[in-house]
Scaffold this motif. Structure first.
Motif, PDB file in Angstrom:
ATOM      1  N   SER A 162     -58.801 -46.655 -75.865  1.00 16.90           N
ATOM      2  CA  SER A 162     -57.833 -46.328 -74.819  1.00 16.90           C
ATOM      3  C   SER A 162     -56.760 -47.391 -74.672  1.00 16.90           C
ATOM      4  O   SER A 162     -55.645 -47.098 -74.233  1.00 16.90           O
ATOM      5  CB  SER A 162     -58.555 -46.149 -73.483  1.00 16.90           C
ATOM      6  OG  SER A 162     -59.129 -47.382 -73.059  1.00 16.90           O
TER       7      SER A 162
ATOM      8  N   LEU B  39     -55.386 -38.857 -65.098  1.00 14.69           N
ATOM      9  CA  LEU B  39     -54.335 -39.161 -66.056  1.00 14.69           C
ATOM     10  C   LEU B  39     -52.983 -38.818 -65.428  1.00 14.69           C
ATOM     11  O   LEU B  39     -52.912 -38.396 -64.278  1.00 14.69           O
ATOM     12  CB  LEU B  39     -54.546 -38.360 -67.346  1.00 14.69           C
ATOM     13  CG  LEU B  39     -55.877 -38.604 -68.074  1.00 14.69           C
ATOM     14  CD1 LEU B  39     -55.963 -37.722 -69.312  1.00 14.69           C
ATOM     15  CD2 LEU B  39     -56.032 -40.067 -68.444  1.00 14.69           C
TER      16      LEU B  39
ATOM     17  N   GLN C  57     -50.852 -36.378 -66.115  1.00 15.38           N
ATOM     18  CA  GLN C  57     -50.589 -34.965 -65.890  1.00 15.38           C
ATOM     19  C   GLN C  57     -51.833 -34.143 -65.590  1.00 15.38           C
ATOM     20  O   GLN C  57     -51.727 -32.969 -65.222  1.00 15.38           O
ATOM     21  CB  GLN C  57     -49.879 -34.369 -67.118  1.00 15.38           C
ATOM     22  CG  GLN C  57     -48.540 -35.036 -67.407  1.00 15.38           C
ATOM     23  CD  GLN C  57     -47.872 -34.431 -68.639  1.00 15.38           C
ATOM     24  OE1 GLN C  57     -48.471 -33.633 -69.344  1.00 15.38           O
ATOM     25  NE2 GLN C  57     -46.629 -34.825 -68.879  1.00 15.38           N
ATOM     26  N   THR C  58     -53.012 -34.729 -65.758  1.00 20.18           N
ATOM     27  CA  THR C  58     -54.243 -33.984 -65.528  1.00 20.18           C
ATOM     28  C   THR C  58     -55.364 -34.954 -65.172  1.00 20.18           C
ATOM     29  O   THR C  58     -55.136 -36.161 -65.086  1.00 20.18           O
ATOM     30  CB  THR C  58     -54.631 -33.162 -66.781  1.00 20.18           C
ATOM     31  OG1 THR C  58     -55.787 -32.383 -66.493  1.00 20.18           O
ATOM     32  CG2 THR C  58     -54.929 -34.091 -67.941  1.00 20.18           C
TER      33      THR C  58
ATOM     34  N   LEU D 119     -59.458 -35.676 -66.269  1.00 18.81           N
ATOM     35  CA  LEU D 119     -60.572 -35.355 -67.147  1.00 18.81           C
ATOM     36  C   LEU D 119     -61.890 -35.523 -66.398  1.00 18.81           C
ATOM     37  O   LEU D 119     -62.048 -36.460 -65.625  1.00 18.81           O
ATOM     38  CB  LEU D 119     -60.572 -36.262 -68.389  1.00 18.81           C
ATOM     39  CG  LEU D 119     -59.328 -36.210 -69.284  1.00 18.81           C
ATOM     40  CD1 LEU D 119     -59.504 -37.148 -70.457  1.00 18.81           C
ATOM     41  CD2 LEU D 119     -59.067 -34.789 -69.757  1.00 18.81           C
TER      42      LEU D 119
ATOM     43  N   GLU E 265     -60.267 -33.729 -75.490  1.00 22.21           N
ATOM     44  CA  GLU E 265     -60.136 -34.659 -74.363  1.00 22.21           C
ATOM     45  C   GLU E 265     -59.900 -36.088 -74.827  1.00 22.21           C
ATOM     46  O   GLU E 265     -59.136 -36.831 -74.201  1.00 22.21           O
ATOM     47  CB  GLU E 265     -61.390 -34.601 -73.480  1.00 22.21           C
ATOM     48  CG  GLU E 265     -61.501 -33.346 -72.654  1.00 22.21           C
ATOM     49  CD  GLU E 265     -62.676 -33.398 -71.696  1.00 22.21           C
ATOM     50  OE1 GLU E 265     -62.668 -32.610 -70.726  1.00 22.21           O
ATOM     51  OE2 GLU E 265     -63.598 -34.222 -71.909  1.00 22.21           O
TER      52      GLU E 265
ATOM     53  N   GLU F 237     -58.321 -37.238 -77.368  1.00 24.86           N
ATOM     54  CA  GLU F 237     -56.949 -37.486 -77.818  1.00 24.86           C
ATOM     55  C   GLU F 237     -56.015 -37.824 -76.658  1.00 24.86           C
ATOM     56  O   GLU F 237     -54.982 -38.482 -76.850  1.00 24.86           O
ATOM     57  CB  GLU F 237     -56.409 -36.265 -78.570  1.00 24.86           C
ATOM     58  CG  GLU F 237     -57.024 -36.042 -79.941  1.00 24.86           C
ATOM     59  CD  GLU F 237     -58.411 -35.454 -79.890  1.00 24.86           C
ATOM     60  OE1 GLU F 237     -59.051 -35.370 -80.943  1.00 24.86           O
ATOM     61  OE2 GLU F 237     -58.844 -35.071 -78.779  1.00 24.86           O
ATOM     62  N   GLN F 238     -56.355 -37.392 -75.441  1.00 19.24           N
ATOM     63  CA  GLN F 238     -55.464 -37.620 -74.299  1.00 19.24           C
ATOM     64  C   GLN F 238     -55.491 -39.057 -73.794  1.00 19.24           C
ATOM     65  O   GLN F 238     -54.622 -39.448 -73.012  1.00 19.24           O
ATOM     66  CB  GLN F 238     -55.847 -36.672 -73.154  1.00 19.24           C
ATOM     67  CG  GLN F 238     -55.760 -35.203 -73.523  1.00 19.24           C
ATOM     68  CD  GLN F 238     -56.042 -34.305 -72.340  1.00 19.24           C
ATOM     69  OE1 GLN F 238     -55.493 -34.513 -71.250  1.00 19.24           O
ATOM     70  NE2 GLN F 238     -56.884 -33.304 -72.537  1.00 19.24           N
TER      71      GLN F 238
END
Length: 402
Positions: free
Chosen positions: A53, A91, A93-94, A96, A113, A115-116
């Protein structure tokens, strides 16, 4: 536990929690990742996740949220099969929903997931290289990743097994194991500290008349009922010397805090009592030296060690092949090796069985007492694990500590 004389595995297959397919091992940015060939879900260790990350502080917050009592239960861990902690990771925009295993320190990612949160690849000059050299460089990177995988998951981890804390080098020079990445504790180990303080104060008070105190309050198998059976308890807090005391307190403090944190103070205190009594009982039944006083906390400490090995089997313990000097120990970091806690316990148990054989001279150590203390420790951890598997705890919804 010491007798005071006069004058002195095959690795388990990890399967996807959704597809039940065996996970395949692969490399991602020079870190090990286990991938499901069906749905594409992936499992990553916490240490690998910090690297992938590129944001160690965010991953630390994720781990703290996982060990928080408010985290709700997730799917079973692909490694230990215990319920994980389902933790939200916000995150841009979203958000997890990740399943984090506190015991194995592993995180499960559903398809697409991981990859984000991957950090962007650094800009390099590789794009200007000829295709042949780019291929050679990629093969070398895969080779290095495979070496890291072998070092972390299939070998003894030479080099990386050296700890960072200077005091651990001194302990290792004395032949003691040191913890690597110990499980975090959510509460203070008050029972462990209290037992250690009691042993220390008892030794200091009995030091001027140590021999008389041991004869009076030590456990003598042929006279187990003297003092109305109180010597079964008092003998656990007496020690025959400074090295005997320091060695026992070391193992109690480095393993006891994690076991107490895992099971709670009440169950932990019960474990200590049962392990201590079983240690004295097995020694009294089979050791022929029934008239010699027996003292020491190593009986119930063996129960703590056994419970730790069953509860945290993948936690690594590091050992040092002692060099000639402490200065050389800091320089020769490859002089270290590490093994999982379960393997260290198996070696410990085999040694106790061999040394407790009737054909061997027993010396001043009650090896049967160590075995007697380890057996209830293993049973305690296995029983608690079976109850958790049969009736997983439903935790309340997660509350962000921030």
């Amino acid at each position: 536990m010491e007798i005071v004389t006069a004058g002195k595995a095959k690795a388990a297959v990890m399967k996807c929690p959704h597809c039940n397919l065996e996970l395949k091992q692969e490399s991602c940015k020079q870190r090990i990742v286990f991938r499901c060939p069906g749905c594409g879900g992936r499992m990553v260790t916490m240490s690998g996740l910090r690297h992938l990350s590129g944001d160690g502080s965010a991953m630390n917050r994720l781990w703290r949220a996982a060990v928080n009592d408010g985290a709700r239960a997730g799917s079973p861990c692909v490694n230990c099969q215990r319920p994980t902690s389902r933790v939200p990771l916000p995150l841009e925009q979203t958000t997890l929903e990740l399943d984090v295993c506190r015991r194995c320190q592993m995180v499960w990612f559903d398809p697409a997931e991981l990859e984000q949160i991957l950090s962007p690849e650094p800009q390099s000059e590789q794009t200007g290289l000829p295709p042949r050299f780019r291929e050679m460089l990629a093969l070398r990177q895969l080779q290095l990743a495979e070496e890291r995988i072998n070092r972390e998951y299939r070998s003894f981890g030479a080099g990386e097994a050296a700890p960072d804390e200077p005091w651990k080098y001194l302990c290792a020079l004395l032949g003691l194991p040191v913890e690597l990445d110990a499980p975090p504790c959510r509460r203070r180990p008050c029972v462990t500290w209290g037992i250690a303080l009691t042993c220390l104060m008892t030794f200091l008070l009995s030091w001027p008349h140590l021999g008389e105190t041991i004869s009076e309050w030590g456990f003598i198998p042929l006279e187990w009922s003297r003092k109305y059976g109180a010597t079964l308890l008092t003998s656990m807090f007496l020690h025959g010397g400074i090295l005997h005391l320091v060695g026992n307190l070391y193992f109690l403090l480095i393993f006891g805090d994690n076991v107490e944190n895992e099971f709670g103070r009440g169950k932990y205190a019960l474990l200590l009592l049962i392990s201590g009594l079983c240690a004295s009982g097995l020694h009294a039944l089979f050791d022929p030296r029934g008239a010699i006083p027996c003292v020491g906390a190593s009986g119930f400490i063996s129960g703590v060690i056994a419970c730790y090995a069953v509860s945290f089997p993948q936690m690594r313990l590091s050992f040092m092949l002692a060099p000639r000097s402490l200065y050389a120990a800091f320089l020769l970091r490859r002089n270290w090796f590490s093994i999982p806690a379960w393997a260290a316990f198996v070696i410990y148990l085999v040694l106790q069985l061999v040394l407790a054989h009737p054909t061997r001279p027993g010396g001043g150590v009650a090896y049967l007492a160590h075995i007697g203390g380890a057996l209830p420790g293993m049973a305690f951890a296995l029983i608690c694990r079976s109850f958790r598997k049969s009736a997983p705890e439903q935790l309340p919804a997660f509350r962000n500590p921030e």
